[in-house]
Structure formats: structure tokens, C-alpha cells
Motif scaffolding. Structure first.
Motif, PDB file in Angstrom:
ATOM      1  N   PRO A   1      78.510  19.576  35.517  1.00 22.21           N
ATOM      2  CA  PRO A   1      79.418  18.559  34.988  1.00 22.21           C
ATOM      3  C   PRO A   1      78.648  17.275  34.672  1.00 22.21           C
ATOM      4  CG  PRO A   1      79.854  18.941  37.333  1.00 22.21           C
ATOM      5  CD  PRO A   1      78.771  19.882  36.920  1.00 22.21           C
ATOM      6  N   VAL A   2      78.962  16.697  33.530  1.00 23.15           N
ATOM      7  CA  VAL A   2      78.399  15.415  33.123  1.00 23.15           C
ATOM      8  C   VAL A   2      79.543  14.572  32.566  1.00 23.15           C
ATOM      9  CG1 VAL A   2      76.079  16.307  32.640  1.00 23.15           C
ATOM     10  CG2 VAL A   2      77.773  16.283  30.830  1.00 23.15           C
ATOM     11  N   ASP A   3      79.334  13.274  32.442  1.00 14.81           N
ATOM     12  CA  ASP A   3      80.370  12.412  31.895  1.00 14.81           C
ATOM     13  C   ASP A   3      80.815  12.921  30.542  1.00 14.81           C
ATOM     14  OD1 ASP A   3      80.303  10.717  34.077  1.00 14.81           O
ATOM     15  OD2 ASP A   3      78.910   9.298  33.145  1.00 14.81           O
ATOM     16  N   GLY A   4      82.092  13.191  30.396  1.00 15.52           N
ATOM     17  CA  GLY A   4      82.647  13.620  29.124  1.00 15.52           C
ATOM     18  C   GLY A   4      82.510  15.096  28.802  1.00 15.52           C
ATOM     19  N   GLY A   5      82.022  15.904  29.741  1.00 10.33           N
ATOM     20  CA  GLY A   5      81.908  17.321  29.427  1.00 10.33           C
ATOM     21  C   GLY A   5      81.083  18.100  30.421  1.00 10.33           C
ATOM     22  N   THR A   6      80.390  19.086  29.908  1.00 13.75           N
ATOM     23  CA  THR A   6      79.581  19.984  30.720  1.00 13.75           C
ATOM     24  C   THR A   6      78.247  20.215  30.030  1.00 13.75           C
ATOM     25  OG1 THR A   6      81.572  21.119  31.488  1.00 13.75           O
ATOM     26  CG2 THR A   6      79.496  22.272  31.800  1.00 13.75           C
ATOM     27  N   GLU A   7      77.174  20.150  30.794  1.00 16.22           N
ATOM     28  CA  GLU A   7      75.845  20.470  30.273  1.00 16.22           C
ATOM     29  C   GLU A   7      75.567  21.937  30.542  1.00 16.22           C
ATOM     30  OE1 GLU A   7      72.346  17.814  30.981  1.00 16.22           O
ATOM     31  OE2 GLU A   7      71.694  19.561  32.146  1.00 16.22           O
ATOM     32  N   VAL A   8      75.197  22.667  29.505  1.00 18.45           N
ATOM     33  CA  VAL A   8      74.863  24.078  29.627  1.00 18.45           C
ATOM     34  C   VAL A   8      73.372  24.224  29.356  1.00 18.45           C
ATOM     35  CG1 VAL A   8      75.256  26.401  28.738  1.00 18.45           C
ATOM     36  CG2 VAL A   8      77.157  24.779  28.837  1.00 18.45           C
ATOM     37  N   SER A   9      72.655  24.847  30.295  1.00 16.07           N
ATOM     38  CA  SER A   9      71.221  25.077  30.134  1.00 16.07           C
ATOM     39  C   SER A   9      70.955  26.578  30.183  1.00 16.07           C
ATOM     40  CB  SER A   9      70.432  24.405  31.257  1.00 16.07           C
ATOM     41  OG  SER A   9      70.625  23.022  31.235  1.00 16.07           O
ATOM     42  N   LEU A  10      70.008  27.010  29.366  1.00 14.40           N
ATOM     43  CA  LEU A  10      69.632  28.418  29.316  1.00 14.40           C
ATOM     44  C   LEU A  10      68.124  28.542  29.444  1.00 14.40           C
ATOM     45  CD1 LEU A  10      71.671  29.218  26.157  1.00 14.40           C
ATOM     46  CD2 LEU A  10      72.067  30.331  28.318  1.00 14.40           C
ATOM     47  N   ILE A  11      67.714  29.529  30.197  1.00 14.31           N
ATOM     48  CA  ILE A  11      66.305  29.904  30.255  1.00 14.31           C
ATOM     49  C   ILE A  11      66.238  31.353  29.801  1.00 14.31           C
ATOM     50  CG2 ILE A  11      64.287  30.284  31.718  1.00 14.31           C
ATOM     51  CD1 ILE A  11      65.374  28.078  33.555  1.00 14.31           C
ATOM     52  N   CYS A  12      65.483  31.582  28.735  1.00 10.33           N
ATOM     53  CA  CYS A  12      65.344  32.926  28.180  1.00 10.33           C
ATOM     54  C   CYS A  12      63.953  33.451  28.505  1.00 10.33           C
ATOM     55  CB  CYS A  12      65.556  32.902  26.673  1.00 10.33           C
ATOM     56  SG  CYS A  12      67.164  32.261  26.211  1.00 10.33           S
ATOM     57  N   GLU A  13      63.927  34.567  29.191  1.00  7.73           N
ATOM     58  CA  GLU A  13      62.654  35.170  29.583  1.00  7.73           C
ATOM     59  C   GLU A  13      62.637  36.628  29.143  1.00  7.73           C
ATOM     60  OE1 GLU A  13      61.407  33.000  33.610  1.00  7.73           O
ATOM     61  OE2 GLU A  13      63.245  34.186  33.793  1.00  7.73           O
ATOM     62  N   ASN A  14      61.447  37.152  28.953  1.00  2.10           N
ATOM     63  CA  ASN A  14      61.262  38.566  28.614  1.00  2.10           C
ATOM     64  C   ASN A  14      61.999  38.979  27.346  1.00  2.10           C
ATOM     65  OD1 ASN A  14      59.672  38.981  30.987  1.00  2.10           O
ATOM     66  ND2 ASN A  14      61.563  39.031  32.160  1.00  2.10           N
ATOM     67  N   VAL A  15      61.999  38.087  26.359  1.00  6.92           N
ATOM     68  CA  VAL A  15      62.599  38.407  25.067  1.00  6.92           C
ATOM     69  C   VAL A  15      61.704  39.453  24.398  1.00  6.92           C
ATOM     70  CG1 VAL A  15      63.274  37.491  22.817  1.00  6.92           C
ATOM     71  CG2 VAL A  15      63.588  36.092  24.879  1.00  6.92           C
ATOM     72  N   PRO A  16      62.285  40.545  23.925  1.00  3.68           N
ATOM     73  CA  PRO A  16      61.463  41.591  23.306  1.00  3.68           C
ATOM     74  C   PRO A  16      60.609  41.052  22.160  1.00  3.68           C
ATOM     75  CG  PRO A  16      63.694  42.379  23.663  1.00  3.68           C
ATOM     76  CD  PRO A  16      63.700  40.911  23.964  1.00  3.68           C
ATOM     77  N   ALA A  17      59.416  41.575  22.041  1.00  5.22           N
ATOM     78  CA  ALA A  17      58.450  41.099  21.045  1.00  5.22           C
ATOM     79  C   ALA A  17      58.965  41.220  19.616  1.00  5.22           C
ATOM     80  CB  ALA A  17      57.142  41.873  21.192  1.00  5.22           C
ATOM     81  N   GLY A  18      59.831  42.161  19.338  1.00  6.87           N
ATOM     82  CA  GLY A  18      60.328  42.361  17.980  1.00  6.87           C
ATOM     83  C   GLY A  18      61.369  41.353  17.529  1.00  6.87           C
ATOM     84  N   ILE A  19      61.809  40.482  18.414  1.00  9.47           N
ATOM     85  CA  ILE A  19      62.839  39.508  18.058  1.00  9.47           C
ATOM     86  C   ILE A  19      62.155  38.186  17.703  1.00  9.47           C
ATOM     87  CG2 ILE A  19      64.834  38.194  18.869  1.00  9.47           C
ATOM     88  CD1 ILE A  19      65.550  40.564  20.633  1.00  9.47           C
ATOM     89  N   ARG A  20      62.367  37.755  16.442  1.00  6.32           N
ATOM     90  CA  ARG A  20      61.768  36.496  16.002  1.00  6.32           C
ATOM     91  C   ARG A  20      62.454  35.314  16.686  1.00  6.32           C
ATOM     92  NH1 ARG A  20      62.153  35.241  10.257  1.00  6.32           N
ATOM     93  NH2 ARG A  20      64.341  35.668  10.628  1.00  6.32           N
TER      94      ARG A  20
END
Length: 50
Positions: free
Chosen positions: A7-26
Motif C-alpha cells: 500500500p502507498v498513498d493513493g493506491g498500491t505499488e506492484v513489483s515484479l521480479i522475473c527470473e528464468n525467462v526462456p531464452a526464446g522470449i525477446r
């Protein structure tokens, strides 16, 4: 993917960590997919709040 929300003032902060993304995905395709996912999440949350 690891998601975190905070929760942050006025809304919500969403954070993502992406790991092990397949090599074929640009990086551009991955970013577009994440953006679409976040847009859908925002629409769902806003609709649910009504």
C-alpha cells in the motif's frame, strides 16, 4: 515471477521480479506481456472495488 504488493498513498505499488525467462522470449515481448497482465489486473481490481 515473484509479485509483491504494497500500500502507498493513493493506491498500491506492484513489483515484479522475473527470473528464468526462456531464452526464446525477446525482452520486448516479455515487457508487452507483463504490461498487458498489469492492465488486466488494474481493470479487475478497479471493477471489484465498485
Amino acid at each position: 515471477m515473484t509479485w509483491s504488493v504494497k500500500p502507498v498513498d493513493g493506491g498500491t505499488e506492484v513489483s515484479l521480479i522475473c527470473e528464468n525467462v526462456p531464452a526464446g522470449i525477446r525482452a520486448e515481448d516479455h515487457a508487452e506481456g507483463l504490461s498487458s497482465t498489469l492492465d488486466n489486473l488494474a481493470a479487475f481490481v478497479c471493477k471489484s472495488a465498485l
